[in-house]
Write an enzyme that holds these catalytic residues in place. Structure first.
Site, mmCIF file in Angstrom:
data_model
loop_
_atom_site.group_PDB
_atom_site.id
_atom_site.type_symbol
_atom_site.label_atom_id
_atom_site.label_comp_id
_atom_site.label_asym_id
_atom_site.label_seq_id
_atom_site.Cartn_x
_atom_site.Cartn_y
_atom_site.Cartn_z
ATOM 1 N N THR A 11 -110.770 -114.830 62.078
ATOM 2 C CA THR A 11 -110.488 -116.049 62.850
ATOM 3 C C THR A 11 -109.558 -115.662 64.001
ATOM 4 O O THR A 11 -110.015 -115.256 65.056
ATOM 5 C CB THR A 11 -109.880 -117.142 61.954
ATOM 6 O OG1 THR A 11 -108.773 -116.613 61.214
ATOM 7 C CG2 THR A 11 -110.920 -117.676 60.985
ATOM 8 N N THR A 66 -101.883 -116.481 53.034
ATOM 9 C CA THR A 66 -103.167 -116.949 53.546
ATOM 10 C C THR A 66 -104.077 -115.791 53.898
ATOM 11 O O THR A 66 -103.778 -115.003 54.771
ATOM 12 C CB THR A 66 -102.965 -117.790 54.804
ATOM 13 O OG1 THR A 66 -102.196 -118.907 54.465
ATOM 14 C CG2 THR A 66 -104.291 -118.257 55.358
ATOM 15 N N SER A 106 -109.758 -125.300 69.638
ATOM 16 C CA SER A 106 -110.602 -125.223 70.852
ATOM 17 C C SER A 106 -111.441 -123.967 70.873
ATOM 18 O O SER A 106 -111.286 -123.111 70.042
ATOM 19 C CB SER A 106 -109.725 -125.289 72.107
ATOM 20 O OG SER A 106 -108.809 -124.233 72.114
ATOM 21 N N ASN A 126 -101.863 -121.162 68.098
ATOM 22 C CA ASN A 126 -101.956 -122.303 67.208
ATOM 23 C C ASN A 126 -102.003 -123.633 67.944
ATOM 24 O O ASN A 126 -102.522 -124.628 67.408
ATOM 25 C CB ASN A 126 -100.804 -122.258 66.193
ATOM 26 C CG ASN A 126 -101.054 -121.199 65.150
ATOM 27 O OD1 ASN A 126 -101.834 -121.375 64.239
ATOM 28 N ND2 ASN A 126 -100.397 -120.051 65.318
ATOM 29 N N GLU A 147 -100.089 -113.456 63.993
ATOM 30 C CA GLU A 147 -100.570 -113.939 65.288
ATOM 31 C C GLU A 147 -99.570 -113.672 66.422
ATOM 32 O O GLU A 147 -98.515 -114.296 66.492
ATOM 33 C CB GLU A 147 -100.882 -115.430 65.176
ATOM 34 C CG GLU A 147 -102.069 -115.666 64.268
ATOM 35 C CD GLU A 147 -102.276 -117.115 63.895
ATOM 36 O OE1 GLU A 147 -103.417 -117.479 63.570
ATOM 37 O OE2 GLU A 147 -101.303 -117.882 63.922
ATOM 38 N N LYS A 162 -109.384 -110.823 55.868
ATOM 39 C CA LYS A 162 -108.937 -111.447 57.098
ATOM 40 C C LYS A 162 -107.615 -112.144 56.807
ATOM 41 O O LYS A 162 -107.342 -112.584 55.697
ATOM 42 C CB LYS A 162 -109.966 -112.426 57.655
ATOM 43 C CG LYS A 162 -110.293 -113.634 56.797
ATOM 44 C CD LYS A 162 -109.335 -114.809 56.844
ATOM 45 C CE LYS A 162 -109.109 -115.285 58.255
ATOM 46 N NZ LYS A 162 -108.091 -116.404 58.275
#
Length: 393
Positions: free
Chosen positions: A147, A185, A393, A388, A264, A174
Site C-alpha cells: 500500500t 499493522t 486519493s 496519510n 511512512e 507489507k
C-alpha cells in the site's frame, strides 16, 4: 545442532509453493493489486491476528474454519481492507471464492487498504481467474500487496539439521503505516516446507511475536487487518522444534525491522533499549512508550538529541523510576547520568552525530533492577503527514 543460512529470493523457492501478483484494476495505472500463495500439498496453518476490536471481514472469515483445518490457497488484495463491512463483508469473500475457476481447499483471504468500503467483487474475481497456479513470482506478489510501502519486504532461509536433512522458511510482507506494538499493522505470510504441526507453529509464533512484531511502532495505531500467517506443507519431511523456532524468529525479526525502516516517510530505524528495570513489565512499558512517543519521533527526525523527551516519556509511562538512578545514552554517548546533566557542547555534538545515522539505539538504564526489553521505532516527519492526509486519493 543445526545451521541457518540466508538465501536470496522469495517464498517461491520453497518446495511446493507458488505465488504471483496481477493487476485487477483496484490500483491506478495498472499496478499490481491482488496476489496469491498456493501449495500443491495441503498446509497446516497457524496465525496471530490483530487485537483491534473491529477485526476486518477476512480475519472473521478465517476464524470460522475449524481449529485444525488445512488450506492450499491464500488470496490477498490491496487498496481495500474489507473492514467495517459486517456480515456482508464475509459474504463477499465467500462469493469471490465460489466464483474462482480452480479447485482450492479452505481458501484464506487477506486484505489491506482503505477501511469502510465493500470489496469490488467482480474486479477481484476477474483478476484472480487470470492466476496461473504454477507461477513462481514472489516479486510480483510482494508488489501486489503493497500500500504505502516504499519497497517490497521478503526474506528466505535454509535450515540444515544434524541428520543431514533440511527445510526452508521465508516470508513476504507489507507494512509501513498504522504500526503499533500490539501485533503491528501488517500482512505477513510465512511459508515453510518443514514438517511442523499446527501446535508447534502456534507455540513458536506466540513465543516470538513479543520481541518482533509486538515490539515495533511507527505511529502508535493498530489496524483492523493485522495478520501473521504461517503455512507449512511438510514437503521436506524435515523438522526440529528448536531449529524451527529459531528460524521463525529470524524471519519475524527480519520482517519487523523492514517495516520499521519503511515507516511512512521514515529515514531512521531506532532501537529503544531499556535495561535494569525493576520488572519485566516496566521494561516493556517504558520501551514501547518511547517507540510510540510523537515528541521523541519528531526529535529523531530533527536529529535533536533532546534527552528531556526521553526522560519525560519514561516518567509518563508510570513505571518505577528515579532520576538519580537513570542513565540515558545515544549508542555509547551518555547524555544524562544518575541525576547529573553531562550534556555540554561536546556531548551534544557527539550525540547529534549518532542521530545522523540511519540506524542507532537509545539506551535507558533505569538502575532499579535487572529486567530489560528492546522496542523498535522510527522518526516521524513531513512525509508521514502527506501520505496519510492523501491516503484515500
Amino acid at each position: 545442532m543445526f545451521s541457518i543460512f540466508p538465501i536470496k529470493g522469495f517464498i517461491d523457492q520453497i518446495d511446493g509453493f507458488y505465488c504471483d501478483g496481477v493487476s485487477a484494476g483496484l490500483k491506478p495505472n495498472n499496478k499490481k493489486d491482488i496476489g496469491f500463495i498456493y501449495s500443491d500439498t495441503l498446509c497446516d496453518v497457524g496465525a496471530v491476528l490483530t487485537n483491534n476490536k473491529f477485526q476486518a471481514a477476512p480475519l472473521r472469515h478465517y476464524q470460522r474454519y475449524e481449529n485444525d483445518f488445512k488450506t492450499n490457497f491464500v488470496l490477498i488484495n490491496s487498496k481495500n481492507a474489507n473492514a467495517l463491512t459486517g456480515e456482508k463483508g464475509i459474504e463477499d469473500i465467500n462469493t469471490i471464492f465460489s466464483s474462482l475457476k480452480f479447485d482450492i481447499t479452505n481458501p484464506i483471504m487477506s486484505s489491506t487498504g482503505v477501511i469502510g468500503n465493500r470489496l469490488p467483487i467482480q474486479k477481484i474475481v476477474d483478476g484472480a481467474n487470470t492466476f496461473d497456479l504454477s507461477s513462481k513470482n514472489g516479486e510480483n506478489l510482494s508488489q501486489a500487496i503493497m500500500t504505502t510501502d516504499a519497497y517490497p519486504k521478503a526474506c528466505l532461509y535454509e535450515v540444515k539439521l544434524e541428520d543431514g536433512s533440511s527445510f526452508k522458511i521465508g516470508a513476504v510482507a507489507k507494512g509501513a503505516g498504522m504500526i503499533n506494538p500490539n501485533l503491528a499493522t501488517m500482512l505477513c505470510f510465512i511459508c515453510t516446507d518443514a514438517k511442523v504441526s499446527k501446535k508447534d507453529i502456534e507455540e513458536a509464533l506466540n513465543e516470538n511475536k513479543e520481541t518482533t512484531f509486538n515490539a515495533i511502532s511507527v505511529d502508535g495505531d493498530t489496524s483492523t487487518n493485522d495478520t501473521v500467517l504461517v503455512l507449512a506443507n511438510g514437503k521436506s519431511n524435515a523438522y526440529d522444534k528448536e531449529a524451527f523456532k529459531e528460524a521463525l524468529k529470524l524471519v519475524m525479526h527480519d520482517m519487523a525491522m523492514l517495516m520499521v525502516a519503511d515507516g511512512e516517510g521514515a529515514k531512521k530505524a531506532v532501537a529503544f533499549e531499556v535495561i535494569n528495570a525493576a520488572t519485566k513489565e516496566d521494561a516493556i512499558t517504558a520501551a514501547k512508550a518511547l517507540s510510540n512517543s510523537l515528541l521523541v519521533k519528531t526529535a529523531l527526525f530533527g536529529e535533536d538529541p533532546n534527552f528531556g523527551r526521553i526522560a519525560s516519556t519514561i516518567g509518563a509511562s508510570r513505571i518505577e523510576c528515579d532520576e538519580n538512578s537513570l542513565v540515558i545514552a545515544y549508542n555509547d554517548v551518555v547524555v544524562f547520568n544518575k541525576g547529573e546533566i553531562v550534556f555540554d557542547a561536546k556531548c551534544e555534538e557527539d550525540a547529534g552525530k549518532v542521530l545522523q545515522n540511519k540506524e542507532f539505539k537509545i539506551v535507558c538504564d533505569i538502575g532499579l533492577g535487572t529486567e530489560s526489553f528492546i522496542a523498535y521505532g522510527c522518526d516521524l516527519g513531513y512525509e508521514y503527514v502527506k501520505i496519510n492526509a492523501d491516503y484515500r486519493s
